[in-house]
Design an enzyme around this catalytic site. Sequence first.
Site, PDB file in Angstrom:
ATOM      1  N   GLU A 108       0.804  -1.219   0.000  1.00 36.91           N
ATOM      2  CA  GLU A 108       0.000   0.000   0.000  1.00 36.91           C
ATOM      3  C   GLU A 108       0.841   1.274   0.000  1.00 36.91           C
ATOM      4  O   GLU A 108       0.505   2.266  -0.661  1.00 36.91           O
ATOM      5  CB  GLU A 108      -0.941  -0.007   1.205  1.00 36.91           C
ATOM      6  N   HIS A 166      25.871   2.285   2.158  1.00 34.51           N
ATOM      7  CA  HIS A 166      26.076   3.713   2.440  1.00 34.51           C
ATOM      8  C   HIS A 166      24.778   4.410   2.832  1.00 34.51           C
ATOM      9  O   HIS A 166      24.674   4.961   3.923  1.00 34.51           O
ATOM     10  CB  HIS A 166      26.695   4.365   1.196  1.00 34.51           C
TER      11      HIS A 166
END
EC number: 4.2.1.109
Length: 259
Positions: free
Chosen positions: A155, A220
């Site tokens: 959703e 990262h």
Amino acid sequence: MACSCNNKPSSLVPAELQQELSDPNHPANLICELCRLFYDLNWVTGTGGGISIRDVEGPNPNLVYIAPSGVQKERIQPWEMFVVDLPDTIVRTPNECPKELTKSYKYKPSACTPLFVSCYTLRDAGACIHTHSQNAVMITILLEHEKEFVINHVEQIKALPRLEYNESTKKVEKVGSMENYEKLVIPIIENTPHEEDLTETLEEAIRNYPGTSAVLVRRHGIYVWGETIWKAKVYNEALDYLLELAVKMKLAGISTVRE
């Protein structure tokens, strides 16, 4: 590093800058507000991450306000911003403020600056956010040999924009919102020892994925952009939700894609 405490005497901030920053919705003030929020979410801890906002409603919409490098994001103050006139001219730095205010600390531009600029120039963005979210990091580890993160039938995907390249304007433009059943695809690029060295691969990903509002950097973090800072915030929150869910699905042996 400089102490960015909230009890700095306002009289030390140049009068012209004080006047400019008097608007609570000024980009520099919003960066401070969001840095504190993102710190509490563990997205910009340890001086990592960054936020930049383009002054789209100001007299010069090419001005971009960027949080500096190496400062504690939860303590940052509005006068500490670097200001860039697109594409790449630094027109103001916090080092111009009195030494009584900076405590002689030498501020450095964020290493994210060239990557932020790429998002503004290639996508005409109004804001760009870079976080070190553990969800973003973890999903790229779980997808160690993949070049994309893909998920559908959730959703929260409906919070992300549907983007298309407009031949007449030569720009990628928002044409609506995604549906929950659609495949959300976010490119993953490899990390480098120095942030600015990511610029070329980030730009390549942005060009190759016109439907994306974000790029993941393996081990990262993530770069997310939007038409305004509030849109970028919504996209970033929705993506972090989806990344967290995807991590849990992967660890449970559940595919993130339902055909």
